[in-house]
Design an enzyme around this catalytic site. Sequence first.
Site, PDB file in Angstrom:
ATOM      1  N   ARG A  80      40.960 -38.499   0.264  1.00 33.04           N
ATOM      2  CA  ARG A  80      39.608 -38.086  -0.096  1.00 33.04           C
ATOM      3  C   ARG A  80      38.658 -38.413   1.049  1.00 33.04           C
ATOM      4  NH1 ARG A  80      41.650 -40.931  -4.677  1.00 33.04           N
ATOM      5  NH2 ARG A  80      41.775 -39.664  -6.585  1.00 33.04           N
ATOM      6  N   LYS A 121      40.131 -44.320  -5.675  1.00 32.23           N
ATOM      7  CA  LYS A 121      39.314 -44.409  -6.884  1.00 32.23           C
ATOM      8  C   LYS A 121      39.872 -45.468  -7.818  1.00 32.23           C
ATOM      9  CE  LYS A 121      37.092 -39.904  -7.392  1.00 32.23           C
ATOM     10  NZ  LYS A 121      36.935 -38.726  -8.279  1.00 32.23           N
ATOM     11  N   HIS A 136      36.660 -31.245   0.794  1.00 34.77           N
ATOM     12  CA  HIS A 136      37.580 -31.581  -0.299  1.00 34.77           C
ATOM     13  C   HIS A 136      38.705 -30.554  -0.437  1.00 34.77           C
ATOM     14  CE1 HIS A 136      38.788 -33.748  -3.886  1.00 34.77           C
ATOM     15  NE2 HIS A 136      38.850 -32.609  -4.551  1.00 34.77           N
ATOM     16  N   ARG A 193      42.145 -31.554   0.991  1.00 29.91           N
ATOM     17  CA  ARG A 193      43.000 -32.337   0.073  1.00 29.91           C
ATOM     18  C   ARG A 193      43.685 -31.393  -0.913  1.00 29.91           C
ATOM     19  NH1 ARG A 193      43.532 -37.362  -2.878  1.00 29.91           N
ATOM     20  NH2 ARG A 193      43.063 -37.141  -5.105  1.00 29.91           N
ATOM     21  N   HIS A 246      46.145 -40.130  -8.109  1.00 27.83           N
ATOM     22  CA  HIS A 246      45.626 -39.762  -9.426  1.00 27.83           C
ATOM     23  C   HIS A 246      46.136 -40.734 -10.476  1.00 27.83           C
ATOM     24  CE1 HIS A 246      45.021 -35.251  -8.236  1.00 27.83           C
ATOM     25  NE2 HIS A 246      43.989 -35.989  -7.935  1.00 27.83           N
ATOM     26  N   TYR A 292      46.445 -28.383  -9.280  1.00 23.92           N
ATOM     27  CA  TYR A 292      46.910 -27.838  -8.010  1.00 23.92           C
ATOM     28  C   TYR A 292      48.113 -26.902  -8.167  1.00 23.92           C
ATOM     29  CZ  TYR A 292      43.983 -31.546  -6.173  1.00 23.92           C
ATOM     30  OH  TYR A 292      42.920 -32.362  -5.901  1.00 23.92           O
TER      31      TYR A 292
END
Length: 301
Positions: free
Chosen positions: A148, A172, A247, A250, A273, A282
């Site tokens: 990211r 994250k 973005h 990615r 994730h 995706y």
Amino acid sequence: MNEWSEDYEEGLEAFLIWMKDAGYTPYTQKSYLVDVKQFLESLNGKKLESVKKLHVISFLTSVRERGVSDATRNRKHASINCFFKALIELELLLTNPAAGIKKSKTEINREPVYLDEGDLGRFLSSIDGKYKGRNLAVFLLMSYMGLRVGEVHTLNLSDYNVERHSLRVFGKGRKWRNVPIPEDVVPFLDLAIEERLNPWRSKEEAMFISQKGRRLSIRGIQQIAADTFDRFQKDVPAAQRRPYSSHKLRHSFATMLLRKGADLRTVQELLGHSSIQTTTVYTHITSREKEEAMSKLQVQI
């Protein structure tokens, strides 16, 4: 602070303290505060304990009517929800009027935007300028390792394991993950580190330094990407240009992996994730792939 927000000063300060303690990045803190302040302004001085779900929905509706994207509308909802959640945890409020409001779903019907390998190569060839080596390394980490923008921003020199050719990435949810560096990417990263600009602080550990001698900012990376995408699409008529952004690199990484046969769980781990449901966005099926699948059918009469 604006007059309208004086009654909310305690709540905003508490929210900022809560985000810092929870490990939110400065960029996220700033974005959430901007969203929450917009919402508070719409309340016209109403006390926080009197805010109802209707007020939140009314604000989100007004945002949508101003023409913002579904993603932006959902982010503003997330910011407001986080704000009330923080105040409840800090015992300043008892209820969260933003809880239980559905996200906008229309965005899933949009054509996914990403670059295939050929386009990605042409994009990387469009990188130019005095800091080409640094910028190329930045975009390779995003397009061939799935990092990211914020993760590239927070990278330190010590996160690079030279012997194992891997990066320790802070993602994250304050979670660390180790990402292998593709052999083809290693020389570009090594060169970027060798040519690293001198930081104005001697103890600066940032892997990527701006021309001002500071850690390369998230906004800086996004702007460099925007400029490069402009060069990449300079020969494309304005009406046909695609809404590329940093973005999408990615996004392109995940799409390439899945098309090369990587399983969804592996891609989930590489992307960082927490839920595999997030990774399924995706798994696009293109028109070409649908045509190839249908061509395998034979009618026998």
